[in-house]
Each structure stands twice: as structure tokens, then as C-alpha cells.
Design an enzyme around this catalytic site. Structure first.
Site, PDB file in Angstrom:
ATOM      1  N   ASN A 112     -11.280   6.068   3.066  1.00 47.82           N
ATOM      2  CA  ASN A 112     -10.291   5.421   4.011  1.00 47.82           C
ATOM      3  C   ASN A 112      -9.371   6.500   4.946  1.00 47.82           C
ATOM      4  OD1 ASN A 112      -8.904   3.346   5.136  1.00 47.82           O
ATOM      5  ND2 ASN A 112      -6.991   3.708   3.745  1.00 47.82           N
ATOM      6  N   HIS A 114      -5.709   6.974   6.199  1.00 46.35           N
ATOM      7  CA  HIS A 114      -4.564   6.298   6.120  1.00 46.35           C
ATOM      8  C   HIS A 114      -3.530   7.043   7.148  1.00 46.35           C
ATOM      9  CE1 HIS A 114      -1.267   3.558   4.759  1.00 46.35           C
ATOM     10  NE2 HIS A 114      -0.457   4.647   4.578  1.00 46.35           N
ATOM     11  N   SER A 141      -3.987  11.019   6.181  1.00 49.75           N
ATOM     12  CA  SER A 141      -4.847  11.313   4.846  1.00 49.75           C
ATOM     13  C   SER A 141      -6.131  10.620   4.786  1.00 49.75           C
ATOM     14  CB  SER A 141      -4.190  11.076   3.695  1.00 49.75           C
ATOM     15  OG  SER A 141      -2.832  11.298   3.677  1.00 49.75           O
ATOM     16  N   ASP A 150      -4.464   2.135  -0.740  1.00 49.49           N
ATOM     17  CA  ASP A 150      -4.036   3.401  -0.496  1.00 49.49           C
ATOM     18  C   ASP A 150      -3.803   4.470  -1.814  1.00 49.49           C
ATOM     19  OD1 ASP A 150      -4.230   2.762   2.230  1.00 49.49           O
ATOM     20  OD2 ASP A 150      -2.310   2.108   2.546  1.00 49.49           O
TER      21      ASP A 150
HETATM   22  C1  GRF Z   1      -5.500   4.252  12.362  1.00 49.63           C
HETATM   23  O1  GRF Z   1      -4.351   4.740  12.618  1.00 49.63           O
HETATM   24  C2  GRF Z   1      -5.890   4.207  10.978  1.00 49.63           C
HETATM   25  O2  GRF Z   1      -5.445   5.274  10.283  1.00 49.63           O
HETATM   26  C3  GRF Z   1      -5.133   3.274  10.379  1.00 49.63           C
HETATM   27  O3  GRF Z   1      -5.228   2.209  11.622  1.00 49.63           O
HETATM   28  C4  GRF Z   1      -5.345   2.737  12.728  1.00 49.63           C
HETATM   29  C5  GRF Z   1      -6.754   2.326  13.191  1.00 49.63           C
HETATM   30  O4  GRF Z   1      -6.851   2.858  14.473  1.00 49.63           O
HETATM   31  N1  GRF Z   1      -5.532   2.499   9.184  1.00 49.63           N
HETATM   32  P1  GRF Z   1      -8.361   2.852  15.313  1.00 49.63           P
HETATM   33  O5  GRF Z   1      -8.713   1.345  15.204  1.00 49.63           O
HETATM   34  O6  GRF Z   1      -9.306   3.664  14.578  1.00 49.63           O
HETATM   35  O7  GRF Z   1      -8.161   3.120  16.805  1.00 49.63           O
END
Ligand code: GRF
Length: 227
Positions: A112, A114, A141, A150
Site C-alpha cells: 500500500n 500512504h 510511505s 496503515d
Molecule cells: C494517494 O495520495 C494515496 O497515497 C492515497 O490516496 C491517494 C490516491 O491517489 N492512499 P490516486 O487515486 O492514485 O490518484
């Protein structure tokens, strides 16, 4: 992860929103920087803009709300993913909590991204929380997914300075392209068979990682002390 010779590593991606991380992965594959085959994009939201970034035959989506409970949705999602036989599964802005059974089913190959310097700011509104805390630095991260939100072992991070006058929006906008670079750097390690997780610890090239790798401005990952 041991890979069969001559077989491109298979990558599944989970999305819920706009899909800029998915697009960065698609661009890296198309540009030859990531040696992987995208075998499916999976969503809990049939209207997610991310889905339109790939061909219809690669898309799977179901309304999570149409299922009686989380376990039923997760089981269907898990079966669809398993049918694609992925080596790695990357949650790229997948906003639905994954249940214990799902996480255990794909343990060790579920990643994932984050938008915070974990373990700080798990959950939502990470940019606003970093600003409220007066942090001088913010970042993103990539970590292995465990049942707790997370909380899995962090593989790598990218850091950016917080600037005077930053808002959650400006901070998020400045972080996003760095996040994309981080994602591709970690996925490159993964598909090269260099990344593993054992007993809750990250291993790179068979060595335990005691703190997250750091992404440098040239897009390379380094041990924390050398970043
Ligand atoms: C990203 O900032 C990711 O870290 C978070 O949600 C956002 C998703 O953006 N979990 P995208 O859909 O990849 O544009």
C-alpha cells in the site's frame, strides 16, 4: 519472491479514486522502467475514474454496499484477484479497509502507498494533520499491508519539506509526484524478486531492513543514513 524464468512478474492494482498512482505504474511499464505485466485493476467503486485508465478486460469492480458484509465483498474481490494469479498486489488509493481474511490470503505480496511518513498519521487527512502539528517535513510511505490500518512494515519513504504558507492542498499536490516515484521504485524492487516480508520485517536482497529505505532525488532507494 521466486519468479519463473522468462515469465514477467504479474501485478494487480486496487483503486478507489482518480488513479494517478495507477497511471504512474502504467507509464513505468510502458516506458520499460518497470518489468511487470498488469493483470487486473480492482475497485470497490464502479465509478472510480482510475478504471478508465485501463482496457475493459482488465477491470473488475463491484459496489461494496451491495454485499451483506465486508467478508462477503472481500471474498469476491479476493477470488477475482486470485484468478489473475498476481505475484504482487498494490493498493493505489484503495480506500476500503481490507479484512483480516483477505490480508492473510495475500500476505507478503500486498503493498500500500500512504501519504505520510508512517508511523505518523495513519488513516485520513494526513496533509492537514502534518500542517496542524507544525511538521517541517512530510512524505509518503510504501508498506506491506497487515490487518491493522496503515500499520504494516514500511519498505520505503520519500520526504519533502513543508513550506511556509502550505495548505493541505499545496502539500498534497507537491507530494503526489514524489509518491509516484516512490511507488515505482518499490515496485521495481518487488518485481525484481528483491523484496520480501518475514515475521513482520521487510527483507531486501535477503537482508532485514531495520528502517525504511529513503528515495533520493535521482529516484534511487538508499538506507536511511545515506539518503
Ligand atoms: C494517494 O495520495 C494515496 O497515497 C492515497 O490516496 C491517494 C490516491 O491517489 N492512499 P490516486 O487515486 O492514485 O490518484
Amino acid at each position: 519472491m521466486a519468479l519463473l524464468p522468462g515469465r514477467r512478474p504479474r501485478l494487480a492494482v486496487l483503486v478507489s479514486g482518480r488513479g494517478s498512482n495507477l497511471q504512474a505504474v502504467l507509464d513505468a511499464i510502458a516506458g520499460g522502467q518497470l518489468d511487470a505485466e498488469l493483470v487486473g485493476v480492482f475497485s470497490d467503486r464502479p465509478d472510480a475514474a482510475a478504471l478508465a485508465r485501463v482496457a475493459p478486460e482488465l477491470r473488475w469492480s463491484r459496489k461494496a454496499r451491495a454485499y451483506p458484509d465486508r467478508a462477503a465483498f472481500d471474498a469476491d474481490l479476493g477470488d477475482a484477484i486470485a484468478a489473475c494469479n498476481p505475484d504482487w498486489i498494490f493498493c493505489a488509493g484503495y480506500m476500503r479497509i481490507l479484512g483480516d481474511a483477505f490480508v492473510r490470503r495475500f500476505e507478503g505480496r500486498l503493498l500500500n502507498v500512504h501519504p505520510s511518513l508512517l508511523p505518523m498519521y495513519k488513516g485520513l487527512h494526513t496533509h492537514a494533520r502534518a500542517l496542524e502539528a507544525g511538521d517541517a517535513e512530510h512524505g509518503a510511505s510504501v508498506h506491506f499491508v497487515v490487518p491493522e490500518l496503515d500499520a504494516g512494515a514500511v519498505i520505503a519513504q520519500v520526504r519533502i519539506p513543508v513550506l511556509a504558507g502550505d495548505t493541505p492542498e499545496t502539500l498534497a499536490a507537491r507530494l503526489l509526484p514524489q509518491e509516484h516515484r516512490l511507488v515505482n521504485a518499490v515496485l521495481a524492487l518487488a518485481v525484481a524478486g528483491r523484496l520480501a516480508e518475514h515475521a513482520g520485517q521487510v527483507q531486501v536482497d535477503g537482508q532485514c531492513l531495520f528502517s525504511p529505505l529513503q528515495l533520493d532525488s535521482a529516484g534511487k532507494l538508499h538506507p536511511a543514513s545515506r539518503a
